[in-house]
Design an enzyme around this catalytic site. Structure first.
Site, PDB file in Angstrom:
ATOM      1  N   GLY A 272       0.996  -1.198  -0.396  1.00  9.04           N
ATOM      2  CA  GLY A 272       0.145  -0.161   0.099  1.00  9.04           C
ATOM      3  C   GLY A 272       0.715   1.315  -0.430  1.00  9.04           C
ATOM      4  N   CYS A 339     -10.383  22.452  17.193  1.00  8.74           N
ATOM      5  CA  CYS A 339     -10.185  22.837  18.839  1.00  8.74           C
ATOM      6  C   CYS A 339      -9.535  21.613  19.945  1.00  8.74           C
ATOM      7  CB  CYS A 339     -11.514  22.639  19.243  1.00  8.74           C
ATOM      8  SG  CYS A 339     -12.096  23.946  20.698  1.00  8.74           S
TER       9      CYS A 339
HETATM   10  N1  LLP Z   1      -1.644  -6.477   3.069  1.00  8.56           N
HETATM   11  C1  LLP Z   1      -2.870  -6.083   4.797  1.00  8.56           C
HETATM   12  C2  LLP Z   1      -3.799  -7.208   4.641  1.00  8.56           C
HETATM   13  C3  LLP Z   1      -2.875  -5.012   4.821  1.00  8.56           C
HETATM   14  O1  LLP Z   1      -3.213  -5.151   6.481  1.00  8.56           O
HETATM   15  C4  LLP Z   1      -1.811  -4.210   5.223  1.00  8.56           C
HETATM   16  C5  LLP Z   1      -2.014  -2.665   6.087  1.00  8.56           C
HETATM   17  C6  LLP Z   1      -1.269  -3.974   3.796  1.00  8.56           C
HETATM   18  C7  LLP Z   1      -1.274  -4.859   3.271  1.00  8.56           C
HETATM   19  C8  LLP Z   1      -0.613  -2.955   3.618  1.00  8.56           C
HETATM   20  O2  LLP Z   1       0.439  -2.317   4.202  1.00  8.56           O
HETATM   21  P1  LLP Z   1       1.609  -1.482   3.620  1.00  8.56           P
HETATM   22  O3  LLP Z   1       1.956  -2.052   2.279  1.00  8.56           O
HETATM   23  O4  LLP Z   1       0.404  -0.082   3.748  1.00  8.56           O
HETATM   24  O5  LLP Z   1       2.233  -1.432   5.173  1.00  8.56           O
HETATM   25  N2  LLP Z   1      -2.627   3.397   8.750  1.00  8.56           N
HETATM   26  C9  LLP Z   1      -1.094   2.643   9.146  1.00  8.56           C
HETATM   27  C10 LLP Z   1      -0.881   1.923   8.256  1.00  8.56           C
HETATM   28  C11 LLP Z   1      -1.889   0.844   8.696  1.00  8.56           C
HETATM   29  C12 LLP Z   1      -2.161  -0.728   7.490  1.00  8.56           C
HETATM   30  C13 LLP Z   1      -2.948  -1.614   7.408  1.00  8.56           C
HETATM   31  N3  LLP Z   1      -2.867  -2.535   7.060  1.00  8.56           N
HETATM   32  C14 LLP Z   1      -0.321   3.991   8.068  1.00  8.56           C
HETATM   33  O6  LLP Z   1      -0.568   5.186   8.265  1.00  8.56           O
HETATM   34  O7  LLP Z   1       0.685   3.762   9.125  1.00  8.56           O
END
Ligand code: LLP
Length: 419
Positions: A272, A339
């Site tokens: 992601g 706020c």
């Molecule tokens: N695949 C699965 C099953 C996942 O749960 C996730 C992320 C990804 C792929 C992608 O992960 P990435 O490559 O983006 O690290 N809001 C948090 C990140 C939460 C990710 C949740 N799952 C942040 O802003 O760091």
């Protein structure tokens, strides 16, 4: 592996376009994405058979359409994400499946969509196998396995181990196979994702665990997924993962399994953040500059309603001032309009306010927050009745509005006064 390029503290242009002009034309707060950077990151991963974009990082339809046209498949974690994938031109079905539904549970809307479109499911809980069996007996499915360990940039992004709700516990494979058998379903793939923003050592531990689990499932396995989690450097000292080394490790695992099973396995990766984080910027206007004891505050018109990562994880985002000329640096605290005292972009995990060296700046000038393309807009909210920002994508030097700013009517849509 890409080179780390330090984010400047002064930045007047994004992709050759003036920050002030973008802000004038589209208003602030504003998300801006560079299409070319997303394409570069996709190209980095081309050795994998399948790049499956974890759209939770940024699910704007224009981003989905862009990655689709680059040959990237997609992951969906909710009915809404399935509908987005369909709206962006992905088709249900295909081999490998264009859309995979990965979750730890089905809600009613999701299971209805899975049945209606025959979507491929990557199940993260044993109960999902039975529930899928009822609506789609005989289908193929993959399992998301929790290997018993995990790691992330924050405890909140660690998705493995027994404190995590994610995935099927690694020693429950026999039970899962029995459940699948009951409905004539085959387990055709395994997937492990131990967390987000972790490092090479932790990511590579997954290979061994996945290999053992695959051998326990046996010859029905035709694909394995390394999951996502690839980090990007938000600041000096943080690094990318060596993609070639990472691929080689997984490729070796895939090859051993292909040999054991007597057929070639397909190797997926599910990033992601890696694809979109560095392509995104959040533009804000400085609306107040004030002194509070020893702290100088720059207060801008974007807050944690627009970018929640600092308040949620103490995440660091690089920042620049769009000043035309060089100016002396001063330590400042950068905060938003909400706020709530936690509405600070310069904070550490635990909520401790920190200072950042930024150029001297005045009310009316612009702040650019970098590495904001992943988990930025998608985690925004309407807190304090703030409309969600607009999003713009830069393609070949042209800015395109890919989401209109919310209006007050959007904000109150569906609300009713009771008399
Ligand atoms: N695949 C699965 C099953 C996942 O749960 C996730 C992320 C990804 C792929 C992608 O992960 P990435 O490559 O983006 O690290 N809001 C948090 C990140 C939460 C990710 C949740 N799952 C942040 O802003 O760091």
């Amino acid at each position: 592996m890409p080179e780390y390029t330090p984010f400047p503290v002064r930045m007047t242009e994004i992709g050759g376009l003036s920050v002030a002009e973008l802000a004038r034309r589209f208003g602030t707060p504003l998300y801006v994405y560079e299409a070319s950077k997303i394409k570069e990151r996709i190209a980095d991963l081309k050795r994998f058979d399948v790049i499956r974009y974890a759209q939770k990082a940024n699910s704007n339809l224009a981003v989905l359409d862009l990655v689709r046209r680059e040959g990237v498949l997609v992951d969906a974690v909710s009915a809404g994400e399935v509908r987005r994938a369909l709206a962006a031109g992905y088709k249900p079905g295909g081999d490998p499946p264009q859309i995979v539904f990965t979750a730890d549970l089905f809600d009613q809307e999701a299971i209805d969509l899975v049945r209606e479109h025959g979507l491929h499911v990557n199940a993260g809980s044993p109960d999902m196998i039975d529930q899928l069996g009822v609506v789609a007996p005989g289908s193929n499915l993959t399992l998301r396995i929790n290997p018993g360990f995990g790691h992330g940039h924050s405890q909140k992004t660690n998705t493995g181990g027994e404190q995590s709700k994610h995935g099927i516990w690694h020693n429950q494979i026999d039970d899962c196979l029995r459940r699948a058998d009951l409905y004539g379903m085959q387990i055709t793939g395994l997937h492990m994702h131990i967390g987000s923003g972790t490092d090479f050592e932790h990511l590579s531990q997954v290979c061994g665990s996945l290999e053992q689990t695959a051998l326990a499932v046996g010859r029905t396995i035709t694909s394995i997924s390394a999951g996502g989690g690839l980090p990007i450097p938000y600041k000096e000292g943080q690094t990318y993962v060596d993609i070639d080394r990472y691929f080689d490790l997984w490729d070796a695992t895939r090859n051993r399994l292909s040999e054991a099973f007597g057929h070639r396995l397909s190797l997926e990766v599910e990033p992601g953040r890696y694809l979109v984080a560095e392509a995104g910027y959040l533009l804000a206007e400085i609306r107040a500059v004030k002194q509070m004891g020893d702290n100088t505050f720059y207060l801008v018109d974007a807050g944690f309603n627009n970018l929640a990562r600092p308040i949620l994880y103490g995440a660091y985002h690089p920042m620049a001032i769009a000043a035309a000329v060089e100016r002396s640096l001063r330590p400042v605290v950068v905060g938003g309009p909400l706020c709530e005292s936690g509405d600070i972009f310069t904070q550490e995990e635990g909520g401790f306010v920190s200072q950042r060296d930024l150029p001297a700046a005045n009310v009316g000038e612009h702040l650019v927050i970098g590495c904001a393309g992943a988990y930025g807009f998608v985690m925004s909210s309407n807190y304090n009745s703030k409309p969600m920002s607009a999003e713009v994508m830069l393609v070949d030097g042209e800015p395109h509005l890919v989401r209109a700013r919310q209006t007050f009517d959007d904000l109150i849509r569906g609300e009713q006064i009771v008399r």
